[in-house]
Write a protein that holds these residues in place. Structure first.
Motif, mmCIF file in Angstrom:
data_model
loop_
_atom_site.group_PDB
_atom_site.id
_atom_site.type_symbol
_atom_site.label_atom_id
_atom_site.label_comp_id
_atom_site.label_asym_id
_atom_site.label_seq_id
_atom_site.Cartn_x
_atom_site.Cartn_y
_atom_site.Cartn_z
ATOM 1 N N ILE A 1 42.720 34.119 45.645
ATOM 2 C CA ILE A 1 41.717 33.233 46.346
ATOM 3 C C ILE A 1 42.044 32.930 47.578
ATOM 4 C CG2 ILE A 1 40.303 31.181 46.394
ATOM 5 C CD1 ILE A 1 40.746 31.207 43.303
ATOM 6 N N GLY A 2 41.065 33.524 48.718
ATOM 7 C CA GLY A 2 41.436 33.059 49.972
ATOM 8 C C GLY A 2 40.252 31.679 50.199
ATOM 9 N N PHE A 3 40.649 30.563 50.932
ATOM 10 C CA PHE A 3 39.883 29.546 51.070
ATOM 11 C C PHE A 3 39.674 29.262 52.563
ATOM 12 C CE2 PHE A 3 39.941 24.579 50.598
ATOM 13 C CZ PHE A 3 38.537 24.405 51.152
ATOM 14 N N CYS A 4 38.494 29.734 52.942
ATOM 15 C CA CYS A 4 38.099 29.665 54.447
ATOM 16 C C CYS A 4 37.852 28.396 55.017
ATOM 17 C CB CYS A 4 36.981 30.749 54.904
ATOM 18 S SG CYS A 4 37.452 32.296 54.247
ATOM 19 N N LEU A 5 38.434 28.105 55.886
ATOM 20 C CA LEU A 5 38.262 26.713 56.667
ATOM 21 C C LEU A 5 38.074 26.986 58.057
ATOM 22 C CD1 LEU A 5 41.127 25.732 54.646
ATOM 23 C CD2 LEU A 5 39.035 24.094 54.593
ATOM 24 N N PRO A 6 36.990 26.440 58.774
ATOM 25 C CA PRO A 6 36.833 26.905 60.191
ATOM 26 C C PRO A 6 37.806 25.814 61.193
ATOM 27 C CG PRO A 6 34.619 26.528 59.061
ATOM 28 C CD PRO A 6 35.668 25.966 58.063
ATOM 29 N N ALA A 7 38.250 26.445 61.969
ATOM 30 C CA ALA A 7 39.184 25.866 63.255
ATOM 31 C C ALA A 7 38.488 24.969 63.791
ATOM 32 C CB ALA A 7 39.857 26.828 63.796
ATOM 33 N N ASP A 8 37.283 25.041 63.979
ATOM 34 C CA ASP A 8 36.500 24.075 65.062
ATOM 35 C C ASP A 8 35.944 22.982 64.111
ATOM 36 O OD1 ASP A 8 34.840 25.908 63.828
ATOM 37 O OD2 ASP A 8 33.293 25.468 65.303
ATOM 38 N N GLN A 9 36.056 22.689 62.920
ATOM 39 C CA GLN A 9 35.612 21.747 62.279
ATOM 40 C C GLN A 9 36.631 20.892 61.496
ATOM 41 O OE1 GLN A 9 32.154 22.915 59.899
ATOM 42 N NE2 GLN A 9 31.813 24.484 61.707
ATOM 43 N N LYS A 10 36.726 19.473 61.735
ATOM 44 C CA LYS A 10 37.678 18.706 60.716
ATOM 45 C C LYS A 10 37.396 18.874 59.389
ATOM 46 C CE LYS A 10 39.017 15.405 64.367
ATOM 47 N NZ LYS A 10 39.130 14.166 64.616
ATOM 48 N N LEU A 11 38.336 18.641 58.515
ATOM 49 C CA LEU A 11 38.048 18.839 56.911
ATOM 50 C C LEU A 11 37.188 17.768 56.759
ATOM 51 C CD1 LEU A 11 41.642 19.671 55.575
ATOM 52 C CD2 LEU A 11 40.084 21.194 56.500
ATOM 53 N N GLY A 12 36.099 18.080 55.725
ATOM 54 C CA GLY A 12 35.208 17.271 55.635
ATOM 55 C C GLY A 12 35.040 17.224 53.766
ATOM 56 N N PRO A 13 34.251 16.417 53.481
ATOM 57 C CA PRO A 13 33.921 16.072 52.017
ATOM 58 C C PRO A 13 33.466 17.571 51.235
ATOM 59 C CG PRO A 13 32.587 14.599 53.324
ATOM 60 C CD PRO A 13 33.299 15.436 54.409
ATOM 61 N N GLY A 14 33.012 18.529 51.957
ATOM 62 C CA GLY A 14 32.777 19.688 51.181
ATOM 63 C C GLY A 14 33.898 20.383 51.069
ATOM 64 N N ASP A 15 34.706 20.569 52.004
ATOM 65 C CA ASP A 15 36.111 21.143 51.852
ATOM 66 C C ASP A 15 36.864 20.542 51.035
ATOM 67 O OD1 ASP A 15 35.551 22.991 54.178
ATOM 68 O OD2 ASP A 15 36.239 21.208 55.545
ATOM 69 N N LYS A 16 37.086 19.370 50.662
ATOM 70 C CA LYS A 16 37.871 18.810 49.761
ATOM 71 C C LYS A 16 37.350 18.804 48.461
ATOM 72 C CE LYS A 16 39.456 15.515 53.482
ATOM 73 N NZ LYS A 16 39.348 14.015 54.130
ATOM 74 N N PHE A 17 35.986 18.768 48.280
ATOM 75 C CA PHE A 17 35.358 19.159 47.117
ATOM 76 C C PHE A 17 35.831 20.399 46.444
ATOM 77 C CE2 PHE A 17 31.828 21.125 45.038
ATOM 78 C CZ PHE A 17 31.702 20.351 43.697
ATOM 79 N N ILE A 18 35.823 21.616 47.477
ATOM 80 C CA ILE A 18 36.230 22.762 46.975
ATOM 81 C C ILE A 18 37.880 22.746 46.641
ATOM 82 C CG2 ILE A 18 36.627 25.275 47.677
ATOM 83 C CD1 ILE A 18 33.837 24.685 49.578
ATOM 84 N N ALA A 19 38.607 22.249 47.362
ATOM 85 C CA ALA A 19 39.873 22.326 47.124
ATOM 86 C C ALA A 19 40.351 21.612 45.908
ATOM 87 C CB ALA A 19 40.736 21.473 48.359
#
Length: 313
Positions: free
Chosen positions: A97-115
């Motif tokens: 699984i490759g988890f894509c996280l944009p460099a130009d946006q701080k980690l947000g609730p959506g990223d943490k939910f997926i993580a």
């Protein structure tokens, strides 16, 4: 991190890797960059991808099948719920699984939910992919890499790799393929040499039309757009050296008021959509195309199970 390559080990590898992330994280652009051609449509609108798209990367030591998934999001419609179910079912079937996280946006609730959801999948290797690195400086990139490492520690995710890439600038895209390959199981090629996707041509044509229709419309419209190709038939009576493929397709929207937006003044917008889509379709199929587009209303199709089935969801 140093990795022993499959060629060093003398083993051919093949398997599936899926890219996940919240909407507009750069998954489709990255898929296209790795495959080397357009297999997934892209847009600056979030939630563009509506089904899993397989792109095939051929290497001397491996065959890497990339599965680009819709962005995982908080669903507001039945379509949204079905797309999320599709993402989760894909996670269960892939080798990495490759988890894509944009460099130009701080980690947000959506990223943490997926993580948090990824943390529940214990056996599948996970690679954190920092996308869109061309949009930030080295200081911001370093901060994002540290934040992702910390997120893994907090949730008990052991990242197999953390890789910064830019699909647009072609930075470290090849390295990403090098790092994904050793995580695949040993095995023979899954697709014939030269195949770049297993998407049916009719589906890809519909997606190219939808991509063209997405550009330049109002913010509320993209999620209301769906495209169905009704038929693709060679024009009869054409000489062998001058073939023509007739494609008849319907662009569906949810409300009558949206029709004017898609068609435009005196049909100008729909004509532009047709011209743009036709160029991409001809490049895809390698043959001249006559594209016949019609705009139809499928009332509230995103919430209607019957309409969703009709439109292929």
């Amino acid at each position: 991190m140093s990795v022993t390559s499959p060629s060093q080990a003398g083993t051919y590898r093949s398997g599936f890797a899926c890219f996940v992330g919240r909407p507009n994280a750069g998954k489709s652009t990255l898929t296209n960059a790795l495959v080397g051609t357009k297999v997934a449509i892209t847009s600056d609108r979030p939630q563009t991808t509506r089904h899993t798209v397989r792109g095939i990367v051929h290497r001397p030591d491996a065959q890497l099948v990339l599965v680009d998934t819709p962005g995982l999001h908080k669903p507001r419609t039945l379509l949204g719920e079905r797309l999320n179910d599709l993402v989760r079912s894909t996670w269960a079937e892939v080798d990495v699984i490759g988890f894509c996280l944009p460099a130009d946006q701080k980690l947000g609730p959506g990223d943490k939910f997926i993580a948090k959801e990824l943390a529940e999948i214990k056996k599948t290797p996970k690679v954190a992919i920092v996308t869109k690195t061309d949009l930030v400086d080295s200081k911001a990139l370093a901060a994002q890499l540290i934040a992702i490492h910390q997120l893994g520690l907090e949730l008990g995710i052991e990242w197999a790799e953390i890789v910064p890439v830019s699909a647009v600038a072609d930075t470290q895209v090849g390295l990403l393929a090098d790092l994904l390959t050793p995580l695949l199981p040993a095995g023979p090629a899954l697709y014939p040499d030269g195949d770049l996707t297993d998407e049916p041509e009719q589906v890809m044509v519909a997606e190219l039309i939808r991509e063209a229709a997405l550009e330049g419309v109002r913010d509320e419209l993209p999620h209301s757009l769906a495209v169905v190709v009704e038929e693709m038939i060679p024009r009869e009576g054409r000489p062998a050296d001058r073939p023509l493929l007739d494609i008849h397709a319907n662009v569906y929207i949810e409300r009558q008021s949206q029709k004017a937006i898609v068609i435009g003044a005196k049909g100008a917008r729909l004509k532009h959509v047709g011209t743009t889509a036709r160029k991409h379709i001809e490049a895809l199929l390698g043959t001249p195309v006559y594209l016949d587009l019609h705009v139809k209303v499928a009332k509230d199709w995103q919430r209607d199970p019957k309409q969703l089935r009709k439109l292929g969801f």
